[in-house]
Design a protein around this motif. Structure first.
Motif, mmCIF file in Angstrom:
data_model
loop_
_atom_site.group_PDB
_atom_site.id
_atom_site.type_symbol
_atom_site.label_atom_id
_atom_site.label_comp_id
_atom_site.label_asym_id
_atom_site.label_seq_id
_atom_site.Cartn_x
_atom_site.Cartn_y
_atom_site.Cartn_z
ATOM 1 N N ALA A 1 2.425 -78.622 12.407
ATOM 2 C CA ALA A 1 1.309 -79.358 12.410
ATOM 3 C C ALA A 1 0.432 -79.782 13.756
ATOM 4 O O ALA A 1 -0.627 -79.739 14.198
ATOM 5 N N GLU A 2 1.532 -80.179 14.700
ATOM 6 C CA GLU A 2 1.148 -80.418 16.191
ATOM 7 C C GLU A 2 0.714 -79.116 16.726
ATOM 8 O O GLU A 2 -0.053 -79.196 17.497
ATOM 9 N N GLN A 3 1.244 -78.074 16.600
ATOM 10 C CA GLN A 3 1.211 -76.855 17.185
ATOM 11 C C GLN A 3 -0.303 -76.344 16.767
ATOM 12 O O GLN A 3 -1.031 -75.531 17.683
ATOM 13 N N ARG A 4 -0.502 -76.300 15.590
ATOM 14 C CA ARG A 4 -1.663 -75.826 14.955
ATOM 15 C C ARG A 4 -2.786 -76.940 14.784
ATOM 16 O O ARG A 4 -2.625 -77.637 13.502
ATOM 17 N N GLN A 5 -3.816 -77.294 15.423
ATOM 18 C CA GLN A 5 -4.767 -78.063 15.215
ATOM 19 C C GLN A 5 -6.084 -77.395 15.477
ATOM 20 O O GLN A 5 -6.167 -76.661 16.445
ATOM 21 N N ILE A 6 -7.073 -77.716 14.828
ATOM 22 C CA ILE A 6 -8.573 -77.077 15.043
ATOM 23 C C ILE A 6 -9.114 -78.055 16.206
ATOM 24 O O ILE A 6 -9.459 -79.247 15.654
ATOM 25 N N ARG A 7 -9.257 -77.622 17.140
ATOM 26 C CA ARG A 7 -9.844 -78.305 18.400
ATOM 27 C C ARG A 7 -11.358 -77.735 18.535
ATOM 28 O O ARG A 7 -11.472 -76.811 18.750
ATOM 29 N N ALA A 8 -12.357 -78.424 18.301
ATOM 30 C CA ALA A 8 -13.804 -78.164 18.480
ATOM 31 C C ALA A 8 -14.475 -79.298 18.948
ATOM 32 O O ALA A 8 -14.252 -80.727 19.079
ATOM 33 N N PHE A 9 -15.722 -78.778 19.414
ATOM 34 C CA PHE A 9 -17.029 -79.722 19.694
ATOM 35 C C PHE A 9 -17.627 -80.016 18.347
ATOM 36 O O PHE A 9 -18.238 -79.088 17.852
ATOM 37 N N TYR A 10 -17.934 -81.312 17.911
ATOM 38 C CA TYR A 10 -18.581 -81.636 16.575
ATOM 39 C C TYR A 10 -18.935 -82.665 16.479
ATOM 40 O O TYR A 10 -18.596 -83.681 17.386
ATOM 41 N N TRP B 1 -15.723 -62.534 13.966
ATOM 42 C CA TRP B 1 -14.450 -63.414 14.199
ATOM 43 C C TRP B 1 -15.109 -64.633 15.118
ATOM 44 O O TRP B 1 -15.905 -64.376 15.900
ATOM 45 N N ILE B 2 -14.997 -65.758 14.647
ATOM 46 C CA ILE B 2 -15.575 -66.968 15.204
ATOM 47 C C ILE B 2 -14.552 -67.558 15.609
ATOM 48 O O ILE B 2 -13.475 -67.893 15.076
ATOM 49 N N LYS B 3 -14.709 -68.639 16.831
ATOM 50 C CA LYS B 3 -13.859 -69.477 17.260
ATOM 51 C C LYS B 3 -14.284 -70.718 17.517
ATOM 52 O O LYS B 3 -15.325 -71.024 18.377
ATOM 53 N N PRO B 4 -13.676 -71.935 17.234
ATOM 54 C CA PRO B 4 -14.139 -73.216 17.754
ATOM 55 C C PRO B 4 -13.799 -73.690 19.139
ATOM 56 O O PRO B 4 -14.216 -74.509 19.689
ATOM 57 N N SER B 5 -12.859 -72.933 19.712
ATOM 58 C CA SER B 5 -12.335 -73.049 21.221
ATOM 59 C C SER B 5 -13.458 -72.415 22.294
ATOM 60 O O SER B 5 -13.198 -71.270 22.091
ATOM 61 N N TRP B 6 -13.931 -73.206 22.975
ATOM 62 C CA TRP B 6 -14.673 -72.615 23.953
ATOM 63 C C TRP B 6 -13.773 -72.061 25.009
ATOM 64 O O TRP B 6 -14.353 -70.743 25.318
ATOM 65 N N CYS B 7 -12.548 -72.426 25.434
ATOM 66 C CA CYS B 7 -11.847 -71.646 26.335
ATOM 67 C C CYS B 7 -11.221 -70.314 25.678
ATOM 68 O O CYS B 7 -10.817 -69.425 26.573
ATOM 69 N N TRP B 8 -11.119 -70.389 24.457
ATOM 70 C CA TRP B 8 -10.476 -69.036 23.812
ATOM 71 C C TRP B 8 -11.572 -68.257 23.628
ATOM 72 O O TRP B 8 -11.239 -67.013 24.024
ATOM 73 N N MET B 9 -13.024 -68.410 23.659
ATOM 74 C CA MET B 9 -13.951 -67.841 23.779
ATOM 75 C C MET B 9 -14.144 -67.221 24.895
ATOM 76 O O MET B 9 -14.462 -65.888 25.356
ATOM 77 N N MET B 10 -13.937 -68.017 26.199
ATOM 78 C CA MET B 10 -13.853 -67.348 27.576
ATOM 79 C C MET B 10 -12.758 -66.426 27.691
ATOM 80 O O MET B 10 -13.173 -65.360 28.327
ATOM 81 N N TYR B 11 -11.733 -66.549 27.107
ATOM 82 C CA TYR B 11 -10.469 -65.503 27.300
ATOM 83 C C TYR B 11 -11.032 -64.361 26.778
ATOM 84 O O TYR B 11 -10.912 -63.176 27.021
ATOM 85 N N ARG B 12 -11.453 -64.487 25.526
ATOM 86 C CA ARG B 12 -11.703 -63.122 24.640
ATOM 87 C C ARG B 12 -12.867 -62.361 25.462
ATOM 88 O O ARG B 12 -12.989 -61.346 25.437
ATOM 89 N N ALA B 13 -13.892 -63.066 25.837
ATOM 90 C CA ALA B 13 -15.030 -62.309 26.282
ATOM 91 C C ALA B 13 -15.297 -62.424 28.047
ATOM 92 O O ALA B 13 -16.040 -61.833 28.477
ATOM 93 N N GLY B 14 -13.921 -62.754 28.580
ATOM 94 C CA GLY B 14 -13.951 -62.838 29.871
ATOM 95 C C GLY B 14 -15.057 -63.482 30.731
ATOM 96 O O GLY B 14 -15.749 -63.147 31.556
ATOM 97 N N TYR B 15 -15.361 -64.845 30.208
ATOM 98 C CA TYR B 15 -16.792 -65.428 30.861
ATOM 99 C C TYR B 15 -18.080 -64.737 30.523
ATOM 100 O O TYR B 15 -18.872 -65.006 31.186
ATOM 101 N N SER B 16 -18.064 -63.642 29.728
ATOM 102 C CA SER B 16 -19.100 -62.958 29.330
ATOM 103 C C SER B 16 -19.228 -61.779 30.170
ATOM 104 O O SER B 16 -20.181 -60.734 29.891
ATOM 105 N N TYR B 17 -18.137 -61.352 30.866
ATOM 106 C CA TYR B 17 -18.306 -60.350 31.680
ATOM 107 C C TYR B 17 -17.623 -59.273 31.095
ATOM 108 O O TYR B 17 -17.401 -58.027 31.719
#
Length: 209
Positions: A2-11, A49-65
């Motif tokens: 439960a502690e390892q898997r939490q949905i962190r988001a801006f809401y 595939w959607i992601k609530p995590s900003w930093c994971w989106m940065m990782y996936r898209a390479g900061y958009s590059y």
């Protein structure tokens, strides 16, 4: 778990923000018309595939590059009830190998036809603003073609292009290597994400319990 898997988001009290990266044509049309499927290039039959995590989106898209199909990052606002509705329809997937896209192989006992039309949930290692692997997991949600039309047309209530935020974050990290995560947050380069509470039945479906 439960502690390892939490949905962190801006809401806020009504909406939750999730992210996805697209090419410029899809992104420009989506922002202009406030409809994700405004461009004919947006393929409703394809799993998104959607992601609530900003930093994971940065990782996936390479900061958009990373590549031209991920050169524009969109922040998509959904109402809480629609976000939870997606999760209630989910099946868990295996974590993919390093450097691969999200796995679409479900691990429950549903039929192949049901698996193909199901929402997928995958837990991947969370990332820091510097894209370092952290010790807890971040959720990815795969929306199948069977739900893409209603999700894109009805369940997204706001679309914002946040590409420049992503590039500003990378630039700040390059120019000021010693900048702290707290300073990045204060400068608005990282959103104030916090744990998003989900009902107990949803926690059980997505493997948080």
């Amino acid at each position: 778990m439960a502690e390892q898997r939490q949905i962190r988001a801006f809401y806020d009290n009504v909406t939750i923000t999730v992210y996805q990266a697209y090419n410029s044509e899809i992104a420009s049309a989506a922002v202009h018309q406030q409809k994700l499927c405004a461009s004919p290039q947006f393929r409703l039959a394809r799993m998104t595939w959607i992601k609530p995590s900003w930093c994971w989106m940065m990782y996936r898209a390479g900061y958009s590059y990373k590549d031209k199909n991920q050169e524009r990052i969109l922040a998509l606002k959904m109402k809480h009830e629609h976000f939870n509705a997606l999760l209630r329809m989910a099946t868990l997937t295996r974590e993919p190998g390093k450097g691969t896209a999200a796995s679409h192989t479900a691990v429950d006992s549903k039929s192949l036809g049901e698996k193909a039309s199901a929402v997928k949930v995958q837990w991947d290692p969370e990332r820091s603003p510097r894209l370092e692997r952290l010790g807890f997991r971040s959720i990815q949600i795969g929306i199948p073609g069977s739900l893409a039309a209603i999700w894109a047309d009805k369940w997204i209530v706001g679309i914002e292009d946040v590409t420049e935020n992503a590039r500003a974050l990378e630039r700040e990290l390059k120019e000021k290597p010693e900048v702290t995560d707290e300073e990045l947050l204060h400068k608005g380069l990282v959103p104030p994400e916090r744990e998003f509470p989900v009902p107990l039945d949803v926690q059980q479906v997505i493997g948080m319990e």
